[in-house]
Design a protein around this motif. Structure first.
Motif, PDB file in Angstrom:
ATOM      1  N   ALA A 173      55.570  37.493  36.287  1.00 29.54           N
ATOM      2  CA  ALA A 173      56.554  38.639  35.915  1.00 29.54           C
ATOM      3  C   ALA A 173      56.490  39.974  35.212  1.00 29.54           C
ATOM      4  O   ALA A 173      57.034  40.552  35.244  1.00 29.54           O
ATOM      5  CB  ALA A 173      58.135  37.739  35.403  1.00 29.54           C
ATOM      6  N   SER A 174      55.537  39.882  34.429  1.00 28.65           N
ATOM      7  CA  SER A 174      54.816  40.379  33.247  1.00 28.65           C
ATOM      8  C   SER A 174      53.951  40.987  33.669  1.00 28.65           C
ATOM      9  O   SER A 174      52.926  41.457  32.908  1.00 28.65           O
ATOM     10  CB  SER A 174      54.733  39.562  32.071  1.00 28.65           C
ATOM     11  N   ASN A 175      53.357  40.960  35.152  1.00 27.84           N
ATOM     12  CA  ASN A 175      52.211  41.798  35.436  1.00 27.84           C
ATOM     13  C   ASN A 175      50.838  41.133  35.008  1.00 27.84           C
ATOM     14  O   ASN A 175      49.838  42.419  35.163  1.00 27.84           O
ATOM     15  CB  ASN A 175      52.354  43.092  36.453  1.00 27.84           C
ATOM     16  N   ARG A 176      50.176  40.644  34.316  1.00 26.57           N
ATOM     17  CA  ARG A 176      49.346  40.027  33.729  1.00 26.57           C
ATOM     18  C   ARG A 176      48.634  38.934  35.215  1.00 26.57           C
ATOM     19  O   ARG A 176      49.077  37.957  35.409  1.00 26.57           O
ATOM     20  CB  ARG A 176      49.856  38.765  32.455  1.00 26.57           C
ATOM     21  N   ARG A 177      48.289  39.556  35.499  1.00 25.11           N
ATOM     22  CA  ARG A 177      46.744  39.024  36.489  1.00 25.11           C
ATOM     23  C   ARG A 177      45.924  38.490  36.352  1.00 25.11           C
ATOM     24  O   ARG A 177      45.175  37.667  36.971  1.00 25.11           O
ATOM     25  CB  ARG A 177      46.483  40.160  37.508  1.00 25.11           C
ATOM     26  N   VAL A 178      44.733  39.217  35.396  1.00 23.28           N
ATOM     27  CA  VAL A 178      43.441  37.457  34.556  1.00 23.28           C
ATOM     28  C   VAL A 178      44.503  37.114  33.657  1.00 23.28           C
ATOM     29  O   VAL A 178      45.236  37.158  32.864  1.00 23.28           O
ATOM     30  CB  VAL A 178      42.806  38.660  33.887  1.00 23.28           C
ATOM     31  N   VAL A 179      44.698  35.676  33.988  1.00 21.87           N
ATOM     32  CA  VAL A 179      45.077  34.680  32.969  1.00 21.87           C
ATOM     33  C   VAL A 179      44.273  33.873  32.359  1.00 21.87           C
ATOM     34  O   VAL A 179      44.019  32.852  31.595  1.00 21.87           O
ATOM     35  CB  VAL A 179      46.652  34.350  33.256  1.00 21.87           C
ATOM     36  N   GLY A 180      43.003  34.039  32.793  1.00 23.08           N
ATOM     37  CA  GLY A 180      42.130  32.763  32.700  1.00 23.08           C
ATOM     38  C   GLY A 180      40.219  33.082  33.056  1.00 23.08           C
ATOM     39  O   GLY A 180      39.811  34.416  33.496  1.00 23.08           O
ATOM     40  N   ARG A 181      39.522  32.082  32.342  1.00 21.96           N
ATOM     41  CA  ARG A 181      37.952  32.530  32.608  1.00 21.96           C
ATOM     42  C   ARG A 181      37.185  30.798  33.534  1.00 21.96           C
ATOM     43  O   ARG A 181      37.524  30.413  33.004  1.00 21.96           O
ATOM     44  CB  ARG A 181      37.066  33.240  31.825  1.00 21.96           C
ATOM     45  N   SER A 182      36.758  31.178  34.701  1.00 28.88           N
ATOM     46  CA  SER A 182      35.985  30.546  34.910  1.00 28.88           C
ATOM     47  C   SER A 182      34.919  29.898  34.358  1.00 28.88           C
ATOM     48  O   SER A 182      34.368  30.276  32.982  1.00 28.88           O
ATOM     49  CB  SER A 182      35.237  30.323  36.432  1.00 28.88           C
ATOM     50  N   PHE A 183      34.781  28.247  34.522  1.00 29.93           N
ATOM     51  CA  PHE A 183      34.091  27.813  33.727  1.00 29.93           C
ATOM     52  C   PHE A 183      32.647  27.909  34.074  1.00 29.93           C
ATOM     53  O   PHE A 183      32.271  27.879  31.900  1.00 29.93           O
ATOM     54  CB  PHE A 183      34.257  26.314  34.371  1.00 29.93           C
ATOM     55  N   LYS A 184      32.255  28.213  34.380  1.00 34.34           N
ATOM     56  CA  LYS A 184      30.287  28.550  34.743  1.00 34.34           C
ATOM     57  C   LYS A 184      29.485  30.560  34.530  1.00 34.34           C
ATOM     58  O   LYS A 184      29.511  30.735  33.500  1.00 34.34           O
ATOM     59  CB  LYS A 184      29.305  27.799  35.840  1.00 34.34           C
ATOM     60  N   TYR A 185      30.953  30.972  35.445  1.00 29.25           N
ATOM     61  CA  TYR A 185      30.509  31.876  35.388  1.00 29.25           C
ATOM     62  C   TYR A 185      31.010  33.238  35.150  1.00 29.25           C
ATOM     63  O   TYR A 185      31.071  34.258  34.800  1.00 29.25           O
ATOM     64  CB  TYR A 185      30.711  32.630  37.042  1.00 29.25           C
ATOM     65  N   HIS A 186      32.154  32.509  33.866  1.00 27.74           N
ATOM     66  CA  HIS A 186      33.119  33.556  33.291  1.00 27.74           C
ATOM     67  C   HIS A 186      33.377  34.108  34.049  1.00 27.74           C
ATOM     68  O   HIS A 186      33.772  35.774  33.777  1.00 27.74           O
ATOM     69  CB  HIS A 186      32.721  33.899  32.059  1.00 27.74           C
ATOM     70  N   ARG A 187      34.325  34.250  35.611  1.00 28.13           N
ATOM     71  CA  ARG A 187      34.324  35.232  36.544  1.00 28.13           C
ATOM     72  C   ARG A 187      36.285  35.491  36.008  1.00 28.13           C
ATOM     73  O   ARG A 187      36.584  33.916  35.833  1.00 28.13           O
ATOM     74  CB  ARG A 187      34.514  34.644  37.514  1.00 28.13           C
ATOM     75  N   PRO A 188      36.556  36.542  35.932  1.00 33.30           N
ATOM     76  CA  PRO A 188      38.490  36.745  35.565  1.00 33.30           C
ATOM     77  C   PRO A 188      39.148  36.328  37.019  1.00 33.30           C
ATOM     78  O   PRO A 188      38.355  35.805  38.441  1.00 33.30           O
ATOM     79  CB  PRO A 188      38.777  38.405  35.854  1.00 33.30           C
ATOM     80  N   ARG A 189      40.228  35.411  36.358  1.00 32.42           N
ATOM     81  CA  ARG A 189      40.462  34.016  37.629  1.00 32.42           C
ATOM     82  C   ARG A 189      42.384  34.935  36.692  1.00 32.42           C
ATOM     83  O   ARG A 189      42.987  35.177  36.089  1.00 32.42           O
ATOM     84  CB  ARG A 189      40.678  32.950  37.848  1.00 32.42           C
ATOM     85  N   GLY A 190      42.947  34.439  38.515  1.00 30.65           N
ATOM     86  CA  GLY A 190      44.531  34.508  37.773  1.00 30.65           C
ATOM     87  C   GLY A 190      45.521  32.997  38.746  1.00 30.65           C
ATOM     88  O   GLY A 190      45.093  32.653  39.148  1.00 30.65           O
ATOM     89  N   VAL A 191      46.494  33.481  38.630  1.00 28.36           N
ATOM     90  CA  VAL A 191      47.660  32.330  39.440  1.00 28.36           C
ATOM     91  C   VAL A 191      46.784  31.554  40.152  1.00 28.36           C
ATOM     92  O   VAL A 191      46.943  32.890  41.869  1.00 28.36           O
ATOM     93  CB  VAL A 191      48.977  32.591  38.383  1.00 28.36           C
ATOM     94  N   PHE A 192      46.698  31.361  40.983  1.00 28.15           N
ATOM     95  CA  PHE A 192      46.284  30.718  42.309  1.00 28.15           C
ATOM     96  C   PHE A 192      47.527  29.851  43.157  1.00 28.15           C
ATOM     97  O   PHE A 192      47.371  29.983  43.980  1.00 28.15           O
ATOM     98  CB  PHE A 192      45.053  29.836  41.836  1.00 28.15           C
TER      99      PHE A 192
END
Length: 992
Positions: free
Chosen positions: A39-58
């Protein structure tokens, strides 16, 4: 992404303060942290374990692999919390994890550029082999360990409390959706005691993802009302059934105060419930499968079912320009909801045709539908900006050029998989149904746990199935009341799964990184590589690639990984198999498991009468059951290893004194006392003379060794029994049970004297000389007081009883003193022994001495071994019956190849570990070996490491060299099989 002005199940009259990485979010009561982020338009909320790729709510549920966050701060920090399951509350503070120095700029993302070097199994191939055991590996290991894990737990004590409870019910309902509520209603109407457990904070399941005011909404309200009025039905929200175990046992965790800033005084944060249910209904629904294509992990790629949840339940429009990518019908109704909310929507369907009325409905809603097309790749870096859409063939291969479609959300649905985890925990692997393309639970009336609703199959009518099964399970528990008619069926999401495997590739390869396991960064190419390297077992594939080993335990990854492996092997999914589901279904906090079992327990801490002396003289204490005992007495900067070696050596050379007051001490008195002992012990007792001591062994009724100890005859009808510390209470209870139920006519009384008498053992070659100096009126010569005899004497003006017997193998005496006089006698012995070099010694050196001598103790008497196994068979009388005398002769317990007690002399300067497995010298390290190590120590007397253990046909193998293996420590030692009587095997010293 934006919050809609109307709709949803949130309470707009109660806005709450929620923050993420220091930024305030738009949130209301009824939100989750994930919905507040969107609701607050936060797309990137975390990073993946190995490659540290940006991740959003899935996702919107337990399967979430990306939105892993830290909750709270200070002593209440909780790492690896799924934002999708975190109920938003006023004051909630959350932060991102696995990113440094910040979420938007993460140094670790350089790993993404180096991904070719970090493919499946790179750590095995890089750091094992030529580098094993070298300094290079040791240097690398430090960095590998620092990089391991996601999130960091606090080292501060947890300020909250937790509870444990055992509960019972007739019928357990797992899941509060349409099927679960219907099952609870039927079982409740039948009169059964029902517990319904729902992990969400609100009942309804998938119904909560329908628009407010729908027909399903009114159905849900009526069900809640009727169930609330049934006194025999307990509705437990915020409760997860995480484990299904043998028989009727289930593990539940109830989150009582996770949805508030801090629990109220004395309120537990969570409660662990061990539930025993006569029958259970599994109404756990289904999990949506992802589709596999390049960039399918980008922020802005989301499960279609999650988009439906955020739109209808939380009033969050997850995108403005949306591509729905599917291989089934479940997204089409969602498309109309999204259009109504103001989004521009197109559907990309892998199938060549859909029902005409469905196509007509989409056309009327203004939804563009592309059949026999698929998303080849998601475009964008830190968020989705577009999709490459291509025509496809039946195999999922691109057949034409890509068309670019601008979008900010790709909502995907690869079909649905019934959530069978709990069923599989109890009954094993499910069966694959070729027609529906899913694994199903094999159901039968005899099953304790049975599936209902979508968990039973994708086409199952939820209400009808749940109500019928709830009634059946209630009847099985004896409930007889009328259940009435079933509630009306409600329209539900069209769960189906037309294709078991949906991976879009070009020329057989993905157009970029296509992910199977999102949290562990397992790519499609990693599965392919594992196949090329010969990993054909699904269990090997899982461990080699780490697929399904993240915190979501493969809820999203497993089916796609299995399908890809089956495709590569040109086999069906049934032949490929599936991995094993194990508890817990979702992570369980350690606090909930521990409950109140931390710190000082409610149970009393038992102290010997000499506790003050031990503390005043620098003893390091240890716990032995409820007792505190002196572990060792350090001198200077000695650690336990240095101290026990010095103490044991000193006993062998001079003189030592140890507190053994914790031994169980029981008076056996009465005219039938000798006969009673004859039945309890395996050896004979009627011939024991007054003033003598005899070693005895007790068996359980099944013929297994239970305890050993020495019993002295003090008078004609008066015996003094000693037991091991651990079994003092259980043995007393068993003796009393026998007299009250089995041998009621025996004239015997048993009385605990454990607290009435202290005991101390004086051991060493100078022990006789010290006692003779202290008690000149008593003759301690070998002729007058040989081994296994007792005498009375006076020390420190206190009458004591002295038993000549040895646990250490040295000349030794056990001194029994009334507890109130123990300290005076001990101090007198220490004072008089100063000229002889006396030193106190603790339990660690006592254990070393007994291992050198080869005496069995708790590690050997472990509840699995017979007298023959322990080399004590000669103590079993053939002239009388005794407890266990019949069942000890079962053929299984008399096998020639049973492991028997042996000694092991370790080669090298590294000691063994208790529990190490034993293998022949040149054998492959596979399976459980031929035995195990029970006790181990460094022997000062022999100048080497030694151990005792059980080895198949060990008595025939003395002189053989074997391997001792600890897989957990990657440690292998060589040892020579010898007699377990390492020191003075003839007993010359103890009989001197």
């Amino acid at each position: 992404m934006k919050r809609l002005e109307l709709g949803g199940r949130i309470d707009r009259s109660h806005p709450i303060k929620v923050s993420f990485d220091g930024t305030q979010l738009s949130a209301f009561e009824g939100d989750t942290l994930a919905s507040a982020l969107l609701a607050s338009n936060r797309r990137v909320v975390g990073r993946s374990f190995k490659y540290h790729r940006p991740r959003g709510v899935f996702s919107a549920g337990v399967e979430e692999p990306n939105a892993m966050v830290h909750l709270r701060d200070g002593t209440r920090v909780e790492p690896n919390a799924r934002a999708t399951l975190v109920e938003a509350y006023d004051g909630l503070n959350s932060t991102s994890q696995n990113a440094w120095p910040s979420l938007s700029f993460d140094i670790g993302s350089v790993n993404d550029l180096m991904s070719p070097f970090f493919s499946a199994g790179f750590y095995y191939k890089t750091f094992v082999g030529p580098f094993k055991g070298t300094k290079f590996w040791m240097q690398c290991e430090r960095f590998i360990r620092q990089a391991a894990g996601m999130g960091r737990a606090t080292l501060e004590p947890d300020p909250d409390c937790y509870e444990k409870r055992v509960d019972f019910c007739d019928v357990l309902i797992i899941g509060g959706g349409a099927a679960g509520l219907s099952a609870a209603l039927a079982a409740g109407r039948a009169g059964a005691k029902v517990i319904l457990a729902e992990q969400d904070f609100e009942l309804g399941g998938a119904i909560l993802n329908e628009p407010v005011g729908s027909e399903a909404d009114f159905w849900l309200a009526s069900m809640r009302t009727e169930l609330a009025g049934l006194s025999n039905v307990t509705l437990m929200t915020r409760t997860t059934v995480f484990g299904a175990y043998d028989g009727d046992t289930y593990g539940l965790v109830q989150r009582l105060a996770d949805h508030v800033l801090a629990p109220a005084a004395h309120q537990p944060r969570q409660r662990y419930i061990q539930l025993h249910a006569k029958r259970a209904v599994m109404a756990t629904g289904a999990l949506e499968r992802p589709l596999v294509f390049a960039g399918n992990d980008r922020p802005g790629v989301m499960l279609a079912g999650a988009a439906r949840s955020y739109l209808n339940r939380f009033a969050v429009l997850p995108g403005q320009r949306i591509v729905l990518f599917t291989n089934n019908n479940s997204v089409y109704e969602l498309a109309t909801y999204l259009v109504t909310a103001g989004a521009k929507v197109s559907v990309v369907d892998l199938r060549p045709t859909i029902a005409p009325d469905l196509m007509k409905k989409m056309s009327a809603a203004g939804v563009d539908v592309k059949l026999q097309h698929g998303v080849l790749a998601a475009k964008g870096r830190k968020r989705v900006t577009g999709a490459a859409i291509v025509p496809v063939d039946a195999a999922g291969h691109a057949t034409g050029p890509a068309q670019h479609a601008e979008c900010d959300l790709i909502a995907i649905s690869g079909g649905w998989t019934p959530a069978l985890h709990l069923w599989s925990q109890m009954y094993g692997k499910p069966e694959y149904d070729l027609e529906s393309g899913v694994f199903l639970a094999s159901d039968s009336e005899e099953r304790h746990l049975r599936p209902a609703g979508i968990a039973h199959g994708l086409g199952t009518k939820a209400v009808e199935s749940g109500f019928a099964l709830g009634a059946i399970q209630a009847r099985a528990t004896g409930a007889t009341s009328d259940t009435g008619s079933s509630p009306a069926e409600i329209p539900v999401l069209p769960y189906d799964c037309n294709n078991a495997w949906a991976c879009l590739t070009k020329d057989g390869k993905s157009a970029g990184k296509a992910f199977i396991d999102f949290q562990h960064d397992v790519k499609l190419s990693d599965i392919d590589q594992a196949h090329l390297e010969g990993y054909t077992s699904v269990e090997h594939l899982k461990r080699y690639t780490t697929t399904g080993m993240a915190t979501d335990q493969g809820k999203l990854a497993n089916m796609n990984a299995l399908a890809r492996m089956a495709e590569l092997r040109r086999a069906g999914i049934p032949e490929t198999g599936t991995t094993t589901f194990r508890p817990p279904y979702t992570p369980v906090t350690i606090g909930a498991i521990v409950g109140t079992e931390h710190g000082a327990h409610i149970r009393p801490t038992r102290l010997t009468p000499l506790q003050d002396w031990h503390e005043d003289n620098g003893a390091v204490m240890t716990e032995a059951g409820l007792w505190k005992r002196a572990w060792y007495y350090p001198q200077g900067n000695e650690d336990v290893d240095a101290a026990y070696r010095r103490e044991a050596k000193h006993v062998r050379e001079k003189l030592g004194l140890v507190d053994v007051s914790t031994l169980g001490k029981i008076a056996i008195q009465g005219p039938d006392a000798a006969e009673f002992l004859n039945r309890i012990y395996t050896n004979g007792w009627k011939t024991l003379k007054v003033g003598r001591i005899r070693y005895g062994v007790m068996l359980r009724e099944d013929g297994i060794v239970w305890d050993d100890g020495a019993t002295a005859r003090l008078g004609k009808h008066d015996y003094f029994m000693t037991t091991t510390t651990a079994n003092a209470g259980p043995i007393l209870a068993e003796l009393e049970r026998k007299l009250q139920t089995c041998w009621r006519n025996m004239r015997v009384q048993v009385t605990s004297l454990t607290d009435q008498f202290a005991a101390m053992a004086l051991a060493g070659p100078l022990s006789r000389r010290l006692l003779q100096d202290l008690c000149p009126e008593t003759d301690f010569s070998a002729e007058t007081l040989p081994n296994n005899h007792l005498v009375y004497a006076t020390i420190a003006d206190t009458q004591v009883r002295i038993h000549r017997m040895s646990f250490s193998g040295e000349l030794a005496y056990e001194i029994y003193v009334p507890s109130g006089y123990a300290k005076a006698v001990w101090e007198k012995l220490m004072e008089a022994g100063a000229t002889h070099g006396i030193q106190p010694y603790g339990t660690e050196s006592m254990a070393a001495l007994r291992i050198e001598k080869g005496h069995v103790a708790g590690p050997e008497i472990d509840g699995r071994l017979t007298m023959n196994d322990l080399g004590l068979g000669g103590l079993a009388s053939s002239k009388k019956p005794f407890v266990g005398s019949v069942l000890m002769n079962r053929p299984e317990l008399l096998r020639d190849d049973r492991p028997v007690l042996c000694g092991f002399k370790i080669q090298g300067d590294c000691g063994a570990r208790g529990g190490m497995l034993i293998f022949p010298k040149d054998a492959e390290i596979k399976g459980h070996g031929q035995g195990w190590i029970t006790s181990t120590t460094y022997s000062p007397a022999l100048g080497s490491y030694i151990a005792m253990g059980l080895l198949e046909r060990g008595r025939e193998r003395q002189g053989e060299t074997v391997q001792l293996v600890s897989p957990m420590e990657d440690l292998t030692l060589q040892a020579k099989v010898v007699s377990h009587h390492f020191y003075d095997p003839e007993g010359i010293l103890q009989n001197a």
